[in-house]
Design a protein around this motif. Structure first.
Motif, PDB file in Angstrom:
ATOM      1  N   THR A  36     -14.419  -5.141  -7.383  1.00 33.49           N
ATOM      2  CA  THR A  36     -13.200  -5.494  -6.654  1.00 33.49           C
ATOM      3  C   THR A  36     -12.730  -4.397  -5.703  1.00 33.49           C
ATOM      4  OG1 THR A  36     -11.717  -4.536  -8.323  1.00 33.49           O
ATOM      5  CG2 THR A  36     -12.399  -6.829  -8.650  1.00 33.49           C
ATOM      6  N   HIS A  66      -3.055  -2.602 -12.352  1.00 38.23           N
ATOM      7  CA  HIS A  66      -4.255  -2.887 -11.572  1.00 38.23           C
ATOM      8  C   HIS A  66      -3.916  -2.804 -10.087  1.00 38.23           C
ATOM      9  CE1 HIS A  66      -5.027  -4.456 -15.550  1.00 38.23           C
ATOM     10  NE2 HIS A  66      -6.211  -4.960 -15.237  1.00 38.23           N
ATOM     11  N   PHE A  67      -4.335  -1.723  -9.444  1.00 37.01           N
ATOM     12  CA  PHE A  67      -4.079  -1.535  -8.015  1.00 37.01           C
ATOM     13  C   PHE A  67      -5.261  -2.079  -7.218  1.00 37.01           C
ATOM     14  CE2 PHE A  67      -1.536   1.629 -10.157  1.00 37.01           C
ATOM     15  CZ  PHE A  67      -0.371   1.717  -9.419  1.00 37.01           C
ATOM     16  N   LEU A  68      -4.973  -2.922  -6.246  1.00 33.72           N
ATOM     17  CA  LEU A  68      -6.054  -3.488  -5.442  1.00 33.72           C
ATOM     18  C   LEU A  68      -5.849  -3.226  -3.950  1.00 33.72           C
ATOM     19  CD1 LEU A  68      -8.608  -5.202  -6.131  1.00 33.72           C
ATOM     20  CD2 LEU A  68      -7.305  -7.195  -5.374  1.00 33.72           C
ATOM     21  N   LYS A  69      -4.630  -3.395  -3.498  1.00 34.37           N
ATOM     22  CA  LYS A  69      -4.323  -3.200  -2.078  1.00 34.37           C
ATOM     23  C   LYS A  69      -3.009  -2.440  -1.956  1.00 34.37           C
ATOM     24  CE  LYS A  69      -6.257  -7.727  -0.985  1.00 34.37           C
ATOM     25  NZ  LYS A  69      -5.953  -9.146  -0.806  1.00 34.37           N
ATOM     26  N   PRO A  70      -2.837  -1.689  -0.857  1.00 35.00           N
ATOM     27  CA  PRO A  70      -1.525  -1.069  -0.660  1.00 35.00           C
ATOM     28  C   PRO A  70      -0.471  -2.141  -0.414  1.00 35.00           C
ATOM     29  CG  PRO A  70      -2.950  -0.718   1.252  1.00 35.00           C
ATOM     30  CD  PRO A  70      -3.789  -1.366   0.199  1.00 35.00           C
ATOM     31  N   ARG A  71       0.779  -1.860  -0.762  1.00 34.69           N
ATOM     32  CA  ARG A  71       1.827  -2.822  -0.444  1.00 34.69           C
ATOM     33  C   ARG A  71       2.116  -2.725   1.056  1.00 34.69           C
ATOM     34  NH1 ARG A  71       4.891   1.579  -2.599  1.00 34.69           N
ATOM     35  NH2 ARG A  71       6.447   2.226  -1.055  1.00 34.69           N
TER      36      ARG A  71
END
Lengths: 197, 452
Positions: B209, B269-274
């Motif tokens: 991911t 769970h970090f996936l994308k910056p805000r």
């Protein structure tokens, strides 16, 4: 470039490819989620839990228990808070939030965790951490037995951020004395709606 | 000459009450881990699976690193590569400089400890605030953490009270854990709300991911990361796992092994910056590719930093984290440190009884005690144990090959060993008594038995 240098060093150092184990034996263990297991784990991790027939009952209880003038935010459809999250541009402005009410997607019986992602958090990821108190609203039917079932249900997470949240924030960094309310919420109440599956 | 573990442990052992408390407290954590493990019937299957996932990942690490970085970049995360500690510090400082950051709030990251990031940034005028409660305490005291999960476990409540009195203005003599934690909460809330950037560690990075997972109980990593306009996550290249579903295996093991909890409170769970935020991941080698190439020690890279091996280790429990020459103490530190600098940490593999308890509790089944033994052999071969020990072993070998001499030596030992203890000539008996020597040797008893 360090990227190429590191990759080259790793390629030279790594052994012959070893097989990736199959998770099926763990994923297919005969386990059934049970509400009693979930609530027992919530007790164990210091989370509170309550049951309600529907959202109206939760709303009534929250209204009765809320201190006068306390700011609270909700992302639960059909349950409006006193703070309009969409009108807040800067998450720092949530610093005085008394409580946040959030819709959990499902609960995990083995560890008391509830999955929340950006569809539940609204516009501010910091919401479940910055609020002094946390209220999670969850259908009593939405339970999985363990984390294998949880990830099978999630697939690869696809929102920008998501978390398993298990109870109020805590620390035991001073002489191993357990203190609830470290940097995140001081309390976590899970409302279980309706009857279990 | 490096300071040896027994020498460094001397101060700790000068306070027998505290040493006993330390021992019992960590044993209590170990017991909690046992109770948690016992609630999972498939525990051993989980450990075995976790070990094999790690072995597989390490065997194809280059591909997973490429996959991870490509996915992370596609998700809007800026990926950086650092060959060593110096480059890591330069990259982090560069990001902070670009944003004019004056105040950085950090959650627990053993990697930044390894790279000595804090002093580097402070030298450039950046205020660094460690936000994990235990780390904040040792930061105030200007001490390294003594345990990787419980950084201030070597301190008593009253000492924390003194530190907070001095730095946070709490009343003198305050030693209530609840009140002290509340004071830290208020103090650090101010820092979370005022930070220009946040730095976190990484527990697991997922190749499939391009996301990463950070686990805390306090919520400090998230308070920093979701408020600050810049989030930097620093990770060793060995933190990768192939797929999100593998988190199911590792998250089931991590908290149970670490603190005896069924889960950490927050598994983020970090996936994308805000929107509007910048998110960076720094991938650090710093000796890991070298360790990967050493077949005997490769599996030390499977470590998930739960510290179960610390809590069970009879030597760690009775000597404290500051007795070890490396910032990661305990059994796992003792096999990681010699990879970094064999000479500087030559004594660490000897700070063990080789009882194997570390190996027995390790959630990813690292053969820690076997690796300790291998490092000992390397250290001895390189002459790292001084002249006395090899000489003593040679002398022993000489005596053991000569039965008459051996019997004579035995007689002398039975007579004079208690005297040597009384005179304090034998360091082995400084903290323990020799058993009463028997009047006759086994050999003599056998001969007596044979007589009609």
């Amino acid at each position: 470039m360090s990227r190429d240098r590191i990759l080259q060093a790793v390629r030279a150092a790594q052994p012959e490819a070893l097989p990736l184990p199959d998770l099926a034996p763990l994923q297919t263990l005969p386990k059934t989620p049970a509400l009693a297991d979930f609530t027992a784990t919530l007790d164990f991790i210091g989370a509170r839990w309550r049951r309600a027939a529907d959202l109206a009952e939760v709303a009534a209880a929250l209204a009765a228990e809320r201190p006068d003038g306390a700011a609270w935010a909700s992302t639960v459809p059909g349950l409006a808070g006193s703070v309009d999250l969409a009108a807040i541009a800067d998450p720092h402005d949530l610093g005085d939030l008394h409580a946040a009410v959030l819709p959990g997607r499902f609960g995990v019986c083995e560890n008391g965790a509830v999955w929340l992602d950006e569809t539940a958090l609204g516009p501010h990821r910091v919401l479940p951490f910055i609020a002094q108190h946390l209220v999670l609203v969850l259908s009593a039917r939405e339970l999985v037995a363990d984390l294998h079932q949880a990830y099978a249900r999630l697939g690869a997470p696809d929102t920008g951020f998501g978390l398993f949240l298990a109870g109020p924030s805590k620390t035991a960094d001073i002489e191993q004395c357990l203190v609830v309310g470290a940097h995140g919420a001081r309390s976590c109440t899970v409302w279980l709606l309706g009857e279990p599956a | 000459m490096v300071t040896t573990h027994p020498t460094a442990a001397h101060d700790f052992l000068n306070d027998p009450k505290r040493a006993a408390w330390h021992d019992q407290t960590l044993w209590m954590v170990r017991a909690k881990r046992d109770r948690m493990a016992a609630t999972v019937p498939e525990w051993e299957q989980l450990r075995e699976t976790a070990a094999r996932i790690k072995d597989h990942t390490l065997s194809r690490l280059s591909e997973y690193l490429e996959q991870f970085s490509a996915r992370a970049e596609a998700n809007g995360i800026q990926v950086h590569w650092a060959a060593d500690a110096e480059e890591h510090n330069r990259i982090v400082h560069g990001i902070l400089q670009r944003h004019g950051v004056r105040r950085l709030v950090k959650s627990k990251s053993m990697l930044t400890e390894e790279c000595h990031l804090n002093p580097h940034l402070e030298a450039h005028g950046i205020e660094v605030v460690d936000s994990d409660l235990g780390e904040r305490i040792v930061q105030f005291k200007k001490e390294p953490p003594s345990h990787i999960v419980m950084p201030a476990i070597h301190l008593k409540r009253a000492e924390v009270g003194e530190v907070f009195h001095e730095h946070l203005g709490t009343p003198a003599g305050l030693d209530d854990a609840q009140a002290l934690t509340e004071a830290a909460r208020q103090h650090l809330r101010g820092h979370f709300l005022g930070a220009d950037a946040a730095l976190t560690g990484v527990n697991f990075a997922i190749a499939e991911t391009g996301g990463f997972v950070v686990c805390t109980n306090e919520g400090n990593a998230d308070m920093g990361a979701h408020l600050a306009p810049v989030h930097i996550a620093c990770m060793g290249i060995e933190k990768l796992i192939p797929k999100a579903e593998h988190l199911g295996v590792f998250l089931r093991l991590l908290a149970r092994s670490a603190t005896g909890q069924p889960s950490t409170v927050f598994s983020s769970h970090f996936l994308k910056p805000r929107p509007g935020q910048e998110m960076h991941v720094v991938l650090v080698d710093n000796g890991r590719s070298r360790q990967l190439g050493r077949a005997d020690y490769r599996r030390s890279l499977a470590c998930i930093r739960c510290a179960a091996c610390f809590n069970t280790c009879p030597v760690y429990r009775r000597s404290g984290g500051h007795s070890y020459s490396y910032f990661i103490a305990g059994p796992i530190g003792s096999i990681l440190a010699p990879n970094v600098d064999r000479q500087a940490h030559a004594d660490m593999p000897f700070a063990s009884t080789l009882c194997g308890s570390c190996t027995a509790v390790c959630p990813v089944k690292i053969d820690i005690h076997a690796q300790l033994l291998k490092w000992r052999q390397e250290v001895v071969q390189a002459g790292g144990t001084g002249r006395l020990k090899p000489l003593a072993l040679k002398l022993t070998g000489f005596v053991l090959r000569r039965p008459r001499l051996y019997r004579l030596a035995g007689r002398l030992m039975r007579r004079f060993a208690p005297l040597a203890q009384k005179l304090g000539l034998d360091p082995w008996t400084r903290h323990r008594d020799l058993p009463e020597p028997p009047a006759r040797s086994f050999h003599e008893l056998m001969q007596q038995q044979r007589r009609p």
